[in-house]
Design a protein around this motif. Structure first.
Motif, PDB file in Angstrom:
ATOM      1  N   TYR A   1     -10.589   8.501   6.903  1.00  0.00           N
ATOM      2  CA  TYR A   1     -10.320   7.756   5.425  1.00  0.00           C
ATOM      3  C   TYR A   1     -11.731   6.936   4.706  1.00  0.00           C
ATOM      4  CZ  TYR A   1      -5.267   7.918   4.978  1.00  0.00           C
ATOM      5  OH  TYR A   1      -3.672   8.668   5.033  1.00  0.00           O
ATOM      6  N   GLY A   2     -12.792   7.520   5.673  1.00  0.00           N
ATOM      7  CA  GLY A   2     -14.313   6.656   5.898  1.00  0.00           C
ATOM      8  C   GLY A   2     -14.450   5.745   6.042  1.00  0.00           C
ATOM      9  N   LEU A   3     -13.308   4.517   6.656  1.00  0.00           N
ATOM     10  CA  LEU A   3     -13.002   3.792   6.958  1.00  0.00           C
ATOM     11  C   LEU A   3     -14.345   2.871   7.409  1.00  0.00           C
ATOM     12  CD1 LEU A   3      -9.809   2.373   7.459  1.00  0.00           C
ATOM     13  CD2 LEU A   3     -10.819   2.641   5.424  1.00  0.00           C
ATOM     14  N   ARG A   4     -14.712   1.643   7.108  1.00  0.00           N
ATOM     15  CA  ARG A   4     -16.015   1.125   7.636  1.00  0.00           C
ATOM     16  C   ARG A   4     -15.878   0.435   8.709  1.00  0.00           C
ATOM     17  NH1 ARG A   4     -20.617   0.256   2.601  1.00  0.00           N
ATOM     18  NH2 ARG A   4     -20.787   2.419   1.967  1.00  0.00           N
ATOM     19  N   ILE A   5     -16.067   0.640   9.630  1.00  0.00           N
ATOM     20  CA  ILE A   5     -15.482  -0.401  10.937  1.00  0.00           C
ATOM     21  C   ILE A   5     -17.504  -0.754  12.128  1.00  0.00           C
ATOM     22  CG2 ILE A   5     -13.232  -0.280  11.022  1.00  0.00           C
ATOM     23  CD1 ILE A   5     -13.205   1.071  13.276  1.00  0.00           C
ATOM     24  N   GLU A   6     -16.672  -1.713  12.932  1.00  0.00           N
ATOM     25  CA  GLU A   6     -17.554  -2.151  14.011  1.00  0.00           C
ATOM     26  C   GLU A   6     -17.337  -1.306  15.226  1.00  0.00           C
ATOM     27  OE1 GLU A   6     -20.367  -3.632  13.258  1.00  0.00           O
ATOM     28  OE2 GLU A   6     -19.972  -4.771  11.489  1.00  0.00           O
TER      29      GLU A   6
ATOM     30  N   GLY B   1       0.738  -1.163   0.697  1.00  0.00           N
ATOM     31  CA  GLY B   1      -0.313  -0.111  -0.171  1.00  0.00           C
ATOM     32  C   GLY B   1       0.634   1.167  -0.085  1.00  0.00           C
ATOM     33  N   GLU B   2       0.126   2.539  -0.734  1.00  0.00           N
ATOM     34  CA  GLU B   2       1.297   3.564  -0.669  1.00  0.00           C
ATOM     35  C   GLU B   2       1.557   4.117   0.573  1.00  0.00           C
ATOM     36  OE1 GLU B   2      -2.066   2.557  -1.690  1.00  0.00           O
ATOM     37  OE2 GLU B   2      -2.544   2.883  -3.577  1.00  0.00           O
ATOM     38  N   PHE B   3       0.561   3.639   2.026  1.00  0.00           N
ATOM     39  CA  PHE B   3       1.037   4.479   2.712  1.00  0.00           C
ATOM     40  C   PHE B   3       0.836   3.894   4.233  1.00  0.00           C
ATOM     41  CE2 PHE B   3      -2.711   7.248   1.214  1.00  0.00           C
ATOM     42  CZ  PHE B   3      -1.697   7.774   0.479  1.00  0.00           C
ATOM     43  N   VAL B   4       2.253   3.939   5.018  1.00  0.00           N
ATOM     44  CA  VAL B   4       2.500   3.349   6.239  1.00  0.00           C
ATOM     45  C   VAL B   4       1.793   4.191   7.546  1.00  0.00           C
ATOM     46  CG1 VAL B   4       4.344   3.022   7.611  1.00  0.00           C
ATOM     47  CG2 VAL B   4       4.833   3.041   5.381  1.00  0.00           C
ATOM     48  N   VAL B   5       0.889   2.778   8.180  1.00  0.00           N
ATOM     49  CA  VAL B   5       0.638   3.433   9.545  1.00  0.00           C
ATOM     50  C   VAL B   5       0.541   2.709  11.005  1.00  0.00           C
ATOM     51  CG1 VAL B   5      -2.351   2.187  10.546  1.00  0.00           C
ATOM     52  CG2 VAL B   5      -1.676   3.189   7.518  1.00  0.00           C
ATOM     53  N   ASP B   6       1.318   3.779  11.692  1.00  0.00           N
ATOM     54  CA  ASP B   6       1.724   3.132  12.835  1.00  0.00           C
ATOM     55  C   ASP B   6       0.430   2.110  13.416  1.00  0.00           C
ATOM     56  OD1 ASP B   6       2.529   2.984  15.876  1.00  0.00           O
ATOM     57  OD2 ASP B   6       2.510   4.604  15.949  1.00  0.00           O
ATOM     58  N   PRO B   7       0.870   0.894  13.559  1.00  0.00           N
ATOM     59  CA  PRO B   7      -0.155  -0.096  14.238  1.00  0.00           C
ATOM     60  C   PRO B   7      -0.557   0.616  15.941  1.00  0.00           C
ATOM     61  CG  PRO B   7       2.401  -1.296  14.955  1.00  0.00           C
ATOM     62  CD  PRO B   7       2.053   0.286  13.826  1.00  0.00           C
ATOM     63  N   GLY B   8      -0.146   0.888  16.242  1.00  0.00           N
ATOM     64  CA  GLY B   8      -0.974   1.563  17.750  1.00  0.00           C
ATOM     65  C   GLY B   8      -1.387   3.090  17.559  1.00  0.00           C
ATOM     66  N   SER B   9      -1.655   3.135  16.171  1.00  0.00           N
ATOM     67  CA  SER B   9      -2.604   4.269  16.325  1.00  0.00           C
ATOM     68  C   SER B   9      -4.160   4.099  16.343  1.00  0.00           C
ATOM     69  CB  SER B   9      -2.794   4.656  14.800  1.00  0.00           C
ATOM     70  OG  SER B   9      -2.761   4.575  13.289  1.00  0.00           O
ATOM     71  N   ARG B  10      -4.803   5.068  17.315  1.00  0.00           N
ATOM     72  CA  ARG B  10      -6.482   4.154  16.930  1.00  0.00           C
ATOM     73  C   ARG B  10      -7.101   3.964  15.504  1.00  0.00           C
ATOM     74  NH1 ARG B  10      -8.207   4.867  22.115  1.00  0.00           N
ATOM     75  NH2 ARG B  10     -10.462   4.911  21.552  1.00  0.00           N
ATOM     76  N   ALA B  11      -8.482   3.329  16.003  1.00  0.00           N
ATOM     77  CA  ALA B  11      -8.784   2.403  14.774  1.00  0.00           C
ATOM     78  C   ALA B  11      -9.944   3.562  14.313  1.00  0.00           C
ATOM     79  CB  ALA B  11      -9.185   1.256  15.026  1.00  0.00           C
ATOM     80  N   SER B  12     -10.513   4.121  16.053  1.00  0.00           N
ATOM     81  CA  SER B  12     -11.414   5.144  15.239  1.00  0.00           C
ATOM     82  C   SER B  12     -10.906   6.594  14.434  1.00  0.00           C
ATOM     83  CB  SER B  12     -12.146   5.725  16.266  1.00  0.00           C
ATOM     84  OG  SER B  12     -11.120   6.120  17.390  1.00  0.00           O
ATOM     85  N   ASP B  13      -9.741   6.945  14.629  1.00  0.00           N
ATOM     86  CA  ASP B  13      -8.701   8.458  14.288  1.00  0.00           C
ATOM     87  C   ASP B  13      -8.788   7.906  12.224  1.00  0.00           C
ATOM     88  OD1 ASP B  13      -9.229   9.286  16.534  1.00  0.00           O
ATOM     89  OD2 ASP B  13      -6.477   8.791  16.844  1.00  0.00           O
ATOM     90  N   LEU B  14      -7.917   6.640  12.177  1.00  0.00           N
ATOM     91  CA  LEU B  14      -7.741   5.994  10.603  1.00  0.00           C
ATOM     92  C   LEU B  14      -9.296   6.304  10.193  1.00  0.00           C
ATOM     93  CD1 LEU B  14      -5.595   5.611   9.267  1.00  0.00           C
ATOM     94  CD2 LEU B  14      -5.342   3.420   9.050  1.00  0.00           C
ATOM     95  N   ALA B  15     -10.394   5.293  10.574  1.00  0.00           N
ATOM     96  CA  ALA B  15     -11.793   5.011   9.456  1.00  0.00           C
ATOM     97  C   ALA B  15     -12.372   6.574  10.091  1.00  0.00           C
ATOM     98  CB  ALA B  15     -12.606   4.457  11.548  1.00  0.00           C
ATOM     99  N   ASP B  16     -12.344   7.505  10.605  1.00  0.00           N
ATOM    100  CA  ASP B  16     -13.019   8.826  10.707  1.00  0.00           C
ATOM    101  C   ASP B  16     -11.932   9.158   9.373  1.00  0.00           C
ATOM    102  OD1 ASP B  16     -14.627   8.169  12.531  1.00  0.00           O
ATOM    103  OD2 ASP B  16     -13.354   9.454  13.821  1.00  0.00           O
TER     104      ASP B  16
END
Length: 580
Positions: free
Chosen positions: A517-522, A500-515
């Motif tokens: 990029y518009g990711l759909r998570i439970e 993928g084009e971007f490197v993501v910190d595994p410790g970052s909150r899923a909610s922040d990334l979802a908001d």
């Protein structure tokens, strides 16, 4: 003396030709082990060499000695971290996998060869286990990088399945020669002693050898002899006590290889050459032993058995055995396909001949033919199948060379060599400036090679394409450091396309990334870190290359730490048009 010198001349000539033949292995797309076998067969009774060699006992002795060296070397190069993701599934394949494969193949062999069921089962038990020599050689020299779960499963299985294969062969030989002495209790005790003693003595022997290697002060060349002789002692002592010497010597190598010391690099370099010598010598001798004209008498039956083994017996046993571990379908298919047969089945096929089992020559010739077909078809397609089934991950961005410099008995510094490519981030910078890209780590340049000569470092020095740079830096950042020296094409493009084009910190909150990029998570997943989210959705220990889809986005494991912790994720975004 003439006879002895002639023997030395013949041995040296065969090995010399085998090594030279290895130069055409990659061009022809054939496994190197198959070429060694071919050299032996050409030198043998039916070949132009015309050498008549029929001493099964000597061949068995050479085979077992060589396998002990190969397994020791394989253990030295096996990381304990691979046990994290593959120990349980590999243990299932090393036990149930052998039994299931042998059971199905035994029924088929009994029918197609029209023999006593015990003889059919014995033939199936002989070829029912994967071969460590073939697996280690082909996986590590195939030119492809498999994901860790697949490679570790195959390597650990091949290193640990010999006790079960030996148990089945021994038990069935006993049933054929002395049926009145066979009992279930005897089988269980034999299996327990094989596995138990093999594991205990292997781990204990490895601990002793690793302590000796760290504490003794010897000439560099003697450390490998210390480990080789110690591994041979572990192998022989375990066998004498009715344990599995093959399992013991493999585990001893694992312990020694993972307790690094000032002598580890010396041992690995020498053992690599010894392992290649063992493989070449063993397969040349086995090639001399077989008579192709006799093997052709059973070519049709052997071909049918190889097809049934590869396409039915092995896949069924693998699918059942790995069902609880949630392996993806493509990984199940690859593990099934790379059930390589090699020297172990041929060595086991010698046992009935030496023991005087009726029709044992039939067993030997059919088993040898199955091994040839396995190496020719499965061995030659290891890289192709990996790409086709999608179990390959892009090559790491690695140093061109790496050395350990031990400054005390317990401390070492890593020296890494990199080559500056055109368009690299390092181009035009002073070598010592690169340390600022990795805060918290001590990164320094110790040598710069330019146009073949050592170039003196000054404050005005700037890196150019083609420069070779030696850096002192911790190995844990070698992959990230290598990206600074790589150009804008080649491996980086492959990595970006895969991870993928971007490197993501595994410790970052899923909610922040979802908001963002518009990711759909439970809703329950919003409080998780991105690494935790990926691990939960996978439902199994993650490895580099594992991925999950989150809507139109793909999240991929990019880097892993030594203790199984995700250290970097890749995020692949959907195309602008919204398609995949």
């Amino acid at each position: 003396m003439t006879g002895i010198n002639a023997l030395f001349l013949l041995t040296g000539l065969l090995l010399f030709i085998s090594v030279l033949a290895s130069t055409i292995s990659a061009r022809l797309g054939l496994p190197l082990l198959l070429l060694f076998l071919g050299v032996g067969m050409l030198a043998g009774e039916d070949g132009p060499g015309g050498i008549v060699f029929e001493d099964f006992f000597i061949a068995s002795l050479i085979g077992q000695a060589a396998l002990s060296v190969i397994l020791l070397d394989g253990g030295l190069r096996t990381k304990v971290s691979s046990f994290r993701v593959a120990l349980k599934p590999a243990a299932v394949l090393a036990t149930w996998g052998v039994i299931g494969t042998a059971g199905l193949l035994g029924l088929f062999a009994t029918w197609i060869l029209d023999v006593d069921w015990r003889l059919g089962m014995l033939l199936a038990a002989i070829v029912g286990s994967t071969d460590a020599a073939a697996v280690f050689a082909l996986l590590r020299n195939s030119g492809v990088r498999l994901n860790e779960r697949v490679q570790a499963t195959l390597e650990i299985e091949s290193g640990a399945n010999d006790p079960m294969a030996i148990l089945l062969v021994t038990a069935l030989v006993g049933m054929l020669l002395q049926p009145e002495t066979a009992s279930v209790g005897g089988f269980v005790w034999m299996l327990t002693s094989q596995l138990g003693l093999g594991a205990i003595l292997g781990l204990a022997g490895g601990w002793v050898l690793s302590r000796l290697m760290a504490r003794l002060s010897l000439p560099d060349g003697l450390y490998a002899l210390l480990i080789l002789s110690g591994g041979t002692l572990v192998f022989a002592a375990t066998n004498l006590l009715d344990g599995s010497g093959f399992l013991a010597v493999y585990l001893a190598g694992v312990v020694v290889g993972n307790r690094r010391s000032h002598a580890t690099e010396h041992v690995l370099r020498v053992m690599d050459g010894l392992a290649w010598l063992a493989q070449a010598g063993m397969f040349v001798v086995l090639g001399l032993l077989v008579t192709p004209s006799k093997m052709l008498d059973y070519a049709t039956e052997a071909f049918a058995m190889a097809v049934f083994l590869t396409l039915v017996a092995r896949p069924v046993a693998v699918a059942i055995g790995l069902a609880p571990f949630r392996y993806p379908r493509n990984e199940l298919l690859y593990v099934s396909w790379v059930g390589l047969r090699g020297a172990v089945p041929v060595t086991l096929a010698i046992v009935p001949v030496v023991m005087g089992v009726p029709d044992s020559q039939l067993l030997f010739n059919v088993a040898f033919a199955v091994v040839l077909l396995s190496l020719l078809v499965q061995g030659a397609t290891v890289p192709l199948a990996a790409r086709w089934l999608g179990v390959e991950v892009p090559p790491r961005d690695e140093p061109r060379d790496k050395r350990e410099v031990w400054v005390s008995e317990a401390a070492a510094v890593d020296m890494l060599e990199f080559c500056v490519e055109a368009g690299a981030k390092a181009e035009g910078r002073h070598p010592d400036e690169l340390g600022s890209d990795h805060p918290g780590h001590d990164v320094r340049c110790v040598a710069l090679v330019r146009e073949g000569g050592l170039h003196r470092l000054t404050p005005d020095t700037r890196l150019r394409p083609g420069d070779s740079v030696w850096m002192i830096a911790p190995d844990e950042i070698s992959e990230r450091l290598a990206r600074s020296f790589a150009g804008s094409r080649g491996e980086l493009t492959a990595n970006a396309s895969f991870f993928g084009e971007f490197v993501v910190d595994p410790g970052s909150r899923a909610s922040d990334l979802a908001d963002a990029y518009g990711l759909r998570i439970e809703e329950a997943e919003r409080a998780l870190g991105m690494g935790e989210l990926l691990a939960v959705r996978l439902g199994r220990p993650p490895v580099v290359g594992d991925r999950v889809e989150i809507g139109a986005f793909v999240l991929t494991v990019r880097e892993m730490g030594d203790k199984g912790r995700i250290t970097a994720l890749g995020l692949k975004c959907p195309p602008l048009g919204g398609g995949r």
